[in-house]
Design a protein around this motif. Structure first.
Motif, mmCIF file in Angstrom:
data_model
loop_
_atom_site.group_PDB
_atom_site.id
_atom_site.type_symbol
_atom_site.label_atom_id
_atom_site.label_comp_id
_atom_site.label_asym_id
_atom_site.label_seq_id
_atom_site.Cartn_x
_atom_site.Cartn_y
_atom_site.Cartn_z
ATOM 1 N N TYR A 1 0.845 -1.187 0.000
ATOM 2 C CA TYR A 1 0.000 0.000 0.000
ATOM 3 C C TYR A 1 0.884 1.242 0.000
ATOM 4 N N ARG A 2 0.474 2.273 -0.775
ATOM 5 C CA ARG A 2 1.186 3.556 -0.810
ATOM 6 C C ARG A 2 0.215 4.658 -0.415
ATOM 7 N N ASP A 3 0.522 5.351 0.678
ATOM 8 C CA ASP A 3 -0.358 6.400 1.205
ATOM 9 C C ASP A 3 -1.795 5.889 1.349
ATOM 10 N N GLY A 4 -1.931 4.637 1.826
ATOM 11 C CA GLY A 4 -3.236 4.059 2.121
ATOM 12 C C GLY A 4 -3.914 3.362 0.966
ATOM 13 N N ALA A 5 -3.407 3.506 -0.261
ATOM 14 C CA ALA A 5 -4.041 2.891 -1.431
ATOM 15 C C ALA A 5 -3.262 1.644 -1.842
ATOM 16 N N GLY B 1 4.493 -15.904 -0.957
ATOM 17 C CA GLY B 1 5.186 -15.302 0.171
ATOM 18 C C GLY B 1 5.987 -14.088 -0.227
ATOM 19 N N LEU B 2 6.811 -13.614 0.700
ATOM 20 C CA LEU B 2 7.599 -12.412 0.453
ATOM 21 C C LEU B 2 9.075 -12.727 0.247
ATOM 22 N N ASP B 3 9.402 -13.977 0.038
ATOM 23 C CA ASP B 3 10.780 -14.274 -0.297
ATOM 24 C C ASP B 3 10.975 -13.942 -1.784
ATOM 25 N N ARG B 4 11.801 -12.947 -2.022
ATOM 26 C CA ARG B 4 12.137 -12.486 -3.378
ATOM 27 C C ARG B 4 10.930 -11.921 -4.128
ATOM 28 N N ALA B 5 10.187 -11.042 -3.488
ATOM 29 C CA ALA B 5 9.090 -10.334 -4.139
ATOM 30 C C ALA B 5 9.575 -8.947 -4.556
ATOM 31 N N THR B 6 9.209 -8.499 -5.761
ATOM 32 C CA THR B 6 9.653 -7.212 -6.291
ATOM 33 C C THR B 6 8.440 -6.359 -6.654
ATOM 34 N N PHE B 7 8.491 -5.083 -6.252
ATOM 35 C CA PHE B 7 7.383 -4.159 -6.501
ATOM 36 C C PHE B 7 7.936 -2.870 -7.114
ATOM 37 N N ALA B 8 7.366 -2.433 -8.228
ATOM 38 C CA ALA B 8 7.681 -1.116 -8.791
ATOM 39 C C ALA B 8 6.820 -0.075 -8.081
ATOM 40 N N PRO C 1 8.851 10.589 -2.178
ATOM 41 C CA PRO C 1 8.582 10.046 -0.840
ATOM 42 C C PRO C 1 7.114 9.704 -0.661
ATOM 43 N N ALA C 2 6.860 8.703 0.218
ATOM 44 C CA ALA C 2 5.485 8.320 0.530
ATOM 45 C C ALA C 2 5.514 7.407 1.752
ATOM 46 N N SER C 3 4.347 7.214 2.340
ATOM 47 C CA SER C 3 4.184 6.246 3.425
ATOM 48 C C SER C 3 3.713 4.922 2.828
ATOM 49 N N TYR C 4 4.300 3.843 3.283
ATOM 50 C CA TYR C 4 3.996 2.520 2.727
ATOM 51 C C TYR C 4 3.555 1.569 3.843
ATOM 52 N N ARG C 5 2.709 0.615 3.440
ATOM 53 C CA ARG C 5 2.401 -0.528 4.297
ATOM 54 C C ARG C 5 2.556 -1.792 3.474
ATOM 55 N N LEU C 6 3.389 -2.703 3.968
ATOM 56 C CA LEU C 6 3.614 -3.988 3.314
ATOM 57 C C LEU C 6 3.003 -5.057 4.209
ATOM 58 N N ALA C 7 2.055 -5.815 3.672
ATOM 59 C CA ALA C 7 1.337 -6.808 4.463
ATOM 60 C C ALA C 7 1.405 -8.171 3.784
ATOM 61 N N ALA C 8 1.391 -9.230 4.590
ATOM 62 C CA ALA C 8 1.420 -10.579 4.038
ATOM 63 C C ALA C 8 0.758 -11.535 5.014
ATOM 64 N N THR C 9 0.137 -12.598 4.476
ATOM 65 C CA THR C 9 -0.425 -13.675 5.287
ATOM 66 C C THR C 9 -0.102 -15.005 4.628
ATOM 67 N N PHE D 1 6.313 2.032 6.928
ATOM 68 C CA PHE D 1 7.578 2.766 6.842
ATOM 69 C C PHE D 1 7.431 3.871 5.799
ATOM 70 N N ARG D 2 8.306 4.841 5.843
ATOM 71 C CA ARG D 2 8.375 5.862 4.802
ATOM 72 C C ARG D 2 9.553 5.548 3.896
ATOM 73 N N SER D 3 9.380 5.835 2.594
ATOM 74 C CA SER D 3 10.441 5.540 1.637
ATOM 75 C C SER D 3 10.379 6.544 0.496
ATOM 76 N N ALA D 4 11.562 6.856 -0.049
ATOM 77 C CA ALA D 4 11.661 7.770 -1.189
ATOM 78 C C ALA D 4 12.638 7.190 -2.198
ATOM 79 N N THR D 5 12.642 7.775 -3.402
ATOM 80 C CA THR D 5 13.562 7.327 -4.455
ATOM 81 C C THR D 5 15.002 7.349 -3.946
ATOM 82 N N THR D 6 15.761 6.297 -4.285
ATOM 83 C CA THR D 6 17.156 6.205 -3.850
ATOM 84 C C THR D 6 18.077 6.227 -5.061
ATOM 85 N N ALA D 7 19.343 6.576 -4.811
ATOM 86 C CA ALA D 7 20.347 6.588 -5.877
ATOM 87 C C ALA D 7 20.917 5.210 -6.146
ATOM 88 N N GLY D 8 20.650 4.272 -5.276
ATOM 89 C CA GLY D 8 21.139 2.900 -5.405
ATOM 90 C C GLY D 8 20.465 2.036 -4.363
#
Length: 548
Positions: free
Chosen positions: A387-391, A399-406, A411-419, A438-445
Motif C-alpha cells: 500500500y502507498r499512502d493508504g491505497a 510469500g515475500l521471499d524475493r518479491a519485487t514491486f515497482a 517520498p510516501a508512506s507505505y504498508r507492506l502486508a502478508a499472510t 515505513f516511509r520511503s523515497a527514491t534512492t540513488a542505489g
C-alpha cells in the motif's frame, strides 16, 4: 576410483557409498573448484613449412603393482597446467602396463590409480604434481612406493566414505585431481621432483558412522609434494560436536507426528561437508523425533550442513541449508530443525531494500524455531500486498521471499502486508500475518528499508510442545531495523482461541511468561512494535505451539 576434475566451482557429484548405522544409505557429495584462467606459458616452437607448431615429446608411463608386476587394473591421467598443452587431458592405457602419449612441451599434472579385483587390497594413488615435459620422458608409477592413509576416529565407528584432493598451481593456472573411496583402504605416494613452494595443496576427508551419529574428519596440507601416506588417530579433545535435533511437530489435532513413519532411516537426511576447499561430504539418516551428534575437525575450518525432510506425497522435499558453521575443539554447536515457533526471520537478510523506484522484499515467513529458512515450506495459501499512502498499489499470491514491486518516484508512506495459511499441513503455526509501515523515497542505489521481525524462542520438548498448566518463559528477540536497542515500544500478547481474543504479556528481561493452558491447546502469539524512527510491525502467529 579417481577423477581429475575441471568442474565449475561447488558443482556436485553424488556417489553411493554404503549404509549408515542410523538406518539409511550414505551418500558422498564431491565439490571441486574449477580451474583458474589458463596462463600463457612459454612455448617451444618448431617451423613446419609456413606454420609454427609447438614441439611435442613422447611421454612413456610404466605401471607396476605392489608385487612389482603389471597391475591388474590401473587408470592414469595427464593434464596440462601451463605451456602449449595447458588444459589438455589424456588417459594413456595399454594392457602391457606401459603406455605412451605424445604431448606438447610444458608443465603437467600426472595422477594414477592402481587396484586389483580384490576389494580388501584397496587402491594405490600416486600423484606427480610437477611433470615438466621438455624432452622424451619415461615415468614409472610404482605401487610399492605408497604408504597407507590411516586416519581414524577416537571411538569405534564404521567407515562411510573418504576423499583426497590435490590442487596444483603454476603460472596462474590451477589443476586438480581427486579420489573417492567407499572403503578405508587407500595408499598414496608422491612421484617426481618437488614443485614450487606453496604450489601444492591437499585435502583429506573421511566420514564414519555410529549408532548415535558419526565423525567427519578433515585435514588440509600445503607444500611442494603430494602426500605419501597419512597417519592421524584423532583424539576426542581434537574434535568439536555438532548436535542435530529433529522435532516431531504436532498436527492440528494435537497428536504428535513425524515427517515419515517415525522409524529410523526414512525421515530426515542431514548432509555434512567442509565449507572451504574441494571436499567429499556424506549423508546420514535419522528418525523424527531424534538427535544425532556428529564430531568434526576444527582444523578443516567451518562446515556446511544440508538438512532434508521428505515432503507430502507429490510435493518437493523440504531442505534447510546452514553454511559456514564455525566450530571449536571441545565445544558443542546445536541445530534444531522444524521446531516451533515458526515465523518470519531476518537473520543474514536485508529484509526489504529500495533501488531507485523498485522495492525488493526477502522476508521468509516460515522459518523454524532456530531461524532456519526452508526451501519448500508447506502452506495452503499466501498473499502479499503493498500500500502507498493508504491505497493498494500491488497484490500478489505467494510469500515475500524475493518479491519485487515497482513504486512511483518520490517520498510516501507505505504498508507492506502478508499472510500465509497452513491449514492443511502438520506442524505448529497454522497462520502467519505480518504488516510493516515505513516511509520511503527514491534512492540513488540499493538502500535498506527499515523493517523488523520478532522471534519467539520457548524451550519446548522433543515433540515441539510445552507442559500444560505451567508457566513458560518465552525469550523475545527483535531482528532488523529495530534491533540493538532501537525499539521505542513493544507489546506482546497471547491467545488460546485462535486469535479471536488476546491477553497482553509484560516483557521483562527480553522475555514474556506464558501461563500455559490445558493440554491440547494451541497458544498463539502476537507482537506489535514501533522502532525509534516510527516504523511499525504487527505480527501474528496463530497456533505458535501446543501444550501437552
Amino acid at each position: 576410483m579417481t577423477t581429475t576434475s575441471l568442474l565449475p566451482r561447488r558443482s556436485v557429484l553424488r556417489v553411493l557409498t554404503g549404509a549408515a548405522a542410523l538406518g539409511g544409505a550414505a551418500v558422498a557429495s564431491v565439490r571441486v573448484p574449477g580451474s583458474a584462467a589458463l596462463a600463457a606459458g612459454s612455448e617451444t616452437e618448431r617451423e613446419t613449412g609456413s606454420e609454427t607448431e609447438p614441439a611435442t615429446y613422447t611421454l612413456t608411463i610404466r605401471h607396476l603393482g605392489r608385487d612389482g608386476r603389471v597391475p591388474t587394473r590401473y587408470r592414469t591421467s595427464v593434464t596440462g597446467i601451463s605451456g602449449p598443452g595447458a588444459g589438455r587431458s589424456e588417459q594413456p592405457h595399454d594392457a602391457s602396463g606401459t603406455a605412451s602419449v605424445r604431448l606438447p612441451g610444458g608443465r603437467y599434472l600426472l595422477e594414477s590409480s592402481l587396484w586389483t579385483d580384490r576389494v580388501p587390497d584397496g587402491t594405490d594413488w600416486i600423484v606427480q604434481p610437477r611433470l615438466d615435459l621438455d624432452r622424451d620422458t619415461t615415468v614409472t608409477v610404482d605401487a610399492r612406493t605408497t604408504a597407507p592413509v590411516d586416519v581414524t576416529p577416537p571411538d569405534a565407528a564404521a567407515f562411510l566414505t573418504g576423499g583426497m584432493f590435490i590442487e596444483v598451481v603454476h603460472e596462474g593456472a590451477t589443476r586438480m585431481a581427486s579420489i573417492v573411496k567407499a572403503t578405508p583402504t587407500l595408499r598414496t605416494a608422491h612421484l617426481g621432483p618437488e614443485a614450487e613452494a606453496g604450489s601444492v595443496r591437499q585435502w583429506y576427508d573421511s566420514y564414519w558412522t555410529t549408532r548415535t551419529g558419526g565423525f567427519a574428519l578433515g585435514r588440509t596440507f600445503s607444500g611442494t609434494r603430494a602426500l605419501t601416506g597419512l597417519t592421524h588417530h584423532f583424539t576426542a579433545g581434537e574434535l568439536a560436536a555438532l548436535e542435530l535435533r529433529a522435532v516431531a511437530r504436532p498436527d492440528a489435532g494435537g497428536a504428535v507426528t513425524g515427517t515419515g513413519t517415525g522409524t529410523a532411516g526414512i525421515d530426515l537426511s542431514p548432509t555434512l561437508g567442509p565449507d572451504a576447499g574441494p571436499s567429499v561430504g556424506a549423508s546420514w539418516t535419522m528418525p523424527v523425533p531424534g538427535t544425532a551428534t556428529l564430531f568434526v575437525t576444527p582444523q578443516r575450518g567451518a562446515w556446511d550442513l544440508a538438512w532434508t525432510a521428505p515432503g507430502a506425497p507429490g510435493a518437493r522435499p523440504n531442505s534447510y541449508f546452514v553454511d559456514g558453521i564455525a566450530v571449536r575443539a571441545g565445544t558443542t554447536v546445536t541445530h534444531t530443525f522444524d521446531s516451533p515457533v515458526v515465523g518470519p526471520a531476518l537473520t543474514g537478510r536485508t529484509g526489504v531494500q529500495r533501488d531507485g523506484d523498485t522495492l525488493t522484499a526477502d522476508l521468509p515467513l516460515l522459518a523454524d524455531g532456530d531461524g532456519h529458512v526452508p526451501t519448500a515450506p508447506s502452506f495452503d495459501t499466501a498473499w502479499a500486498g503493498l500500500y502507498r499512502d493508504g491505497a493498494l498499489l500491488h497484490a500478489r499470491s505467494g510469500g515475500l521471499d524475493r518479491a519485487t514491486f515497482a513504486v512511483p518516484p518520490g517520498p510516501a508512506s507505505y504498508r507492506l502486508a502478508a499472510t500465509v495459511a497452513r491449514r492443511g499441513s502438520t506442524g505448529a503455526t497454522t497462520r502467519v500475518g505480518v504488516s510493516w509501515t515505513f516511509r520511503s523515497a527514491t534512492t540513488a542505489g540499493p538502500a535498506p528499508v527499515p523493517v523488523s521481525v520478532v522471534r519467539f524462542s520457548p524451550g519446548l520438548g522433543p515433540d515441539g510442545t510445552a507442559p500444560a498448566g505451567s508457566p513458560l518463559r518465552v525469550p523475545v528477540t527483535v531482528q532488523g531495523a529495530a534491533a540493538d536497542g532501537r525499539v521505542r515500544s513493544l507489546a506482546v500478547s497471547m491467545s488460546v482461541d485462535g486469535g479471536r481474543s488476546w491477553t497482553v504479556l509484560p516483557v521483562h528481561g527480553g522475555a514474556v511468561t506464558v501461563p500455559n493452558p490445558v493440554a491440547g491447546t494451541a497458544v498463539s502469539l502476537r507482537a506489535q512494535l514501533t522502532d525509534t524512527d516510527g516504523n511499525t510491525l504487527d505480527q501474528t502467529l496463530v497456533d505458535a505451539y501446543r501444550t501437552r
